[in-house]
Design a protein around this motif. Structure first.
Motif, PDB file in Angstrom:
ATOM      1  N   UNK A   7       0.802  -1.220   0.000  1.00  0.00           N
ATOM      2  CA  UNK A   7       0.000   0.000   0.000  1.00  0.00           C
ATOM      3  C   UNK A   7       0.839   1.276   0.000  1.00  0.00           C
ATOM      4  N   UNK A   8       2.112   1.122  -0.252  1.00  0.00           N
ATOM      5  CA  UNK A   8       3.017   2.264  -0.393  1.00  0.00           C
ATOM      6  C   UNK A   8       4.240   1.801  -1.168  1.00  0.00           C
ATOM      7  N   UNK A   9       4.908   2.719  -1.820  1.00  0.00           N
ATOM      8  CA  UNK A   9       6.153   2.351  -2.481  1.00  0.00           C
ATOM      9  C   UNK A   9       7.236   2.229  -1.423  1.00  0.00           C
ATOM     10  N   UNK A  10       8.240   1.426  -1.703  1.00  0.00           N
ATOM     11  CA  UNK A  10       9.309   1.192  -0.749  1.00  0.00           C
ATOM     12  C   UNK A  10      10.519   2.072  -0.998  1.00  0.00           C
ATOM     13  N   UNK A  11      11.546   1.918  -0.172  1.00  0.00           N
ATOM     14  CA  UNK A  11      12.755   2.729  -0.261  1.00  0.00           C
ATOM     15  C   UNK A  11      13.458   2.641  -1.621  1.00  0.00           C
ATOM     16  N   UNK A  12      13.479   1.473  -2.227  1.00  0.00           N
ATOM     17  CA  UNK A  12      14.141   1.342  -3.532  1.00  0.00           C
ATOM     18  C   UNK A  12      13.412   2.139  -4.602  1.00  0.00           C
ATOM     19  N   UNK A  26      10.075  18.373 -16.630  1.00  0.00           N
ATOM     20  CA  UNK A  26       8.673  18.601 -16.280  1.00  0.00           C
ATOM     21  C   UNK A  26       8.116  17.361 -15.596  1.00  0.00           C
ATOM     22  N   UNK A  27       7.287  17.583 -14.572  1.00  0.00           N
ATOM     23  CA  UNK A  27       6.561  16.506 -13.914  1.00  0.00           C
ATOM     24  C   UNK A  27       5.077  16.862 -13.950  1.00  0.00           C
ATOM     25  N   UNK A  28       4.275  15.935 -14.457  1.00  0.00           N
ATOM     26  CA  UNK A  28       2.819  16.038 -14.398  1.00  0.00           C
ATOM     27  C   UNK A  28       2.363  14.996 -13.386  1.00  0.00           C
ATOM     28  N   UNK A  29       1.801  15.432 -12.283  1.00  0.00           N
ATOM     29  CA  UNK A  29       1.471  14.527 -11.190  1.00  0.00           C
ATOM     30  C   UNK A  29      -0.040  14.450 -11.037  1.00  0.00           C
ATOM     31  N   UNK A  30      -0.550  13.214 -11.076  1.00  0.00           N
ATOM     32  CA  UNK A  30      -1.959  12.973 -10.817  1.00  0.00           C
ATOM     33  C   UNK A  30      -2.083  11.676 -10.029  1.00  0.00           C
ATOM     34  N   UNK A  31      -2.284  11.802  -8.755  1.00  0.00           N
ATOM     35  CA  UNK A  31      -2.499  10.644  -7.901  1.00  0.00           C
ATOM     36  C   UNK A  31      -1.342  10.360  -6.973  1.00  0.00           C
ATOM     37  N   UNK A  32      -1.661  10.016  -5.725  1.00  0.00           N
ATOM     38  CA  UNK A  32      -0.628   9.671  -4.747  1.00  0.00           C
ATOM     39  C   UNK A  32      -0.001   8.317  -5.055  1.00  0.00           C
ATOM     40  N   UNK A  33       1.136   8.035  -4.435  1.00  0.00           N
ATOM     41  CA  UNK A  33       1.857   6.788  -4.651  1.00  0.00           C
ATOM     42  C   UNK A  33       1.444   5.690  -3.688  1.00  0.00           C
ATOM     43  N   UNK A  34       0.687   6.032  -2.697  1.00  0.00           N
ATOM     44  CA  UNK A  34       0.262   5.048  -1.709  1.00  0.00           C
ATOM     45  C   UNK A  34      -0.955   5.544  -0.965  1.00  0.00           C
ATOM     46  N   UNK A  41       1.960   4.985   5.736  1.00  0.00           N
ATOM     47  CA  UNK A  41       1.875   4.672   4.314  1.00  0.00           C
ATOM     48  C   UNK A  41       1.892   5.909   3.431  1.00  0.00           C
ATOM     49  N   UNK A  42       2.129   7.058   4.034  1.00  0.00           N
ATOM     50  CA  UNK A  42       2.287   8.298   3.279  1.00  0.00           C
ATOM     51  C   UNK A  42       3.753   8.576   2.939  1.00  0.00           C
ATOM     52  N   UNK A  43       4.648   7.736   3.392  1.00  0.00           N
ATOM     53  CA  UNK A  43       6.087   7.979   3.220  1.00  0.00           C
ATOM     54  C   UNK A  43       6.488   8.116   1.754  1.00  0.00           C
ATOM     55  N   UNK A  44       6.074   7.198   0.917  1.00  0.00           N
ATOM     56  CA  UNK A  44       6.459   7.247  -0.493  1.00  0.00           C
ATOM     57  C   UNK A  44       5.962   8.506  -1.180  1.00  0.00           C
ATOM     58  N   UNK A  45       4.702   8.832  -0.981  1.00  0.00           N
ATOM     59  CA  UNK A  45       4.134  10.040  -1.576  1.00  0.00           C
ATOM     60  C   UNK A  45       4.839  11.278  -1.041  1.00  0.00           C
ATOM     61  N   UNK A  46       5.050  11.323   0.268  1.00  0.00           N
ATOM     62  CA  UNK A  46       5.708  12.489   0.871  1.00  0.00           C
ATOM     63  C   UNK A  46       7.126  12.672   0.336  1.00  0.00           C
ATOM     64  N   UNK A  74      -0.192  16.453  -1.552  1.00  0.00           N
ATOM     65  CA  UNK A  74       0.869  17.461  -1.546  1.00  0.00           C
ATOM     66  C   UNK A  74       0.754  18.358  -0.315  1.00  0.00           C
ATOM     67  N   UNK A  75      -0.469  18.664   0.092  1.00  0.00           N
ATOM     68  CA  UNK A  75      -0.665  19.433   1.319  1.00  0.00           C
ATOM     69  C   UNK A  75      -0.209  18.625   2.527  1.00  0.00           C
ATOM     70  N   UNK A  76      -0.509  17.334   2.537  1.00  0.00           N
ATOM     71  CA  UNK A  76      -0.066  16.452   3.618  1.00  0.00           C
ATOM     72  C   UNK A  76       1.461  16.430   3.712  1.00  0.00           C
ATOM     73  N   UNK A  77       2.122  16.469   2.571  1.00  0.00           N
ATOM     74  CA  UNK A  77       3.588  16.463   2.542  1.00  0.00           C
ATOM     75  C   UNK A  77       4.178  17.833   2.867  1.00  0.00           C
ATOM     76  N   UNK A  78       3.334  18.854   2.899  1.00  0.00           N
ATOM     77  CA  UNK A  78       3.798  20.207   3.217  1.00  0.00           C
ATOM     78  C   UNK A  78       4.514  20.908   2.086  1.00  0.00           C
TER      79      UNK A  78
END
Length: 86
Positions: A7-12, A26-34, A41-46, A74-78
């Motif tokens: 439910x989240x991406x890992x360190x690798x 350029x980065x187009x971002x749509x959707x969290x990673x976990x 489980x917010x670590x990967x996205x953050x 993105x707000x959660x990640x600050x």
């Protein structure tokens, strides 16, 4: 742990994303990673969001994000204020 990576991406994956971002313009971002709504489980996205934000602040990257979950993540990640466009 293996159950966390379901439910989240890992360190690798985080390391690979950081490395790949260095060559992006350029980065187009749509959707969290976990499942960012549930710690830890917010670590990967953050971590990905912080990497994109840091490169944006250094003017090395144009970052565009959209979608309700994405904005919340993105707000959660600050770092929402550090993206080019949301």
């Amino acid at each position: 742990p293996a159950d966390r990576e379901a439910i989240d991406v890992g360190p690798a994956t985080i390391a690979a994303l950081r490395s790949k971002l260095e060559s992006c313009k350029t980065v187009l971002w749509n959707g969290p990673l976990g499942v960012f709504e549930i710690k830890p489980f917010d670590t990967g996205t953050n971590e990905a969001a912080k990497a994109v934000a840091a490169l944006t602040k250094k003017k090395k990257l144009l970052s565009v994000a959209g979608g309700g979950d994405t904005v919340s993540a993105l707000e959660n990640a600050g770092v929402a204020q550090d993206f080019s466009y949301i």
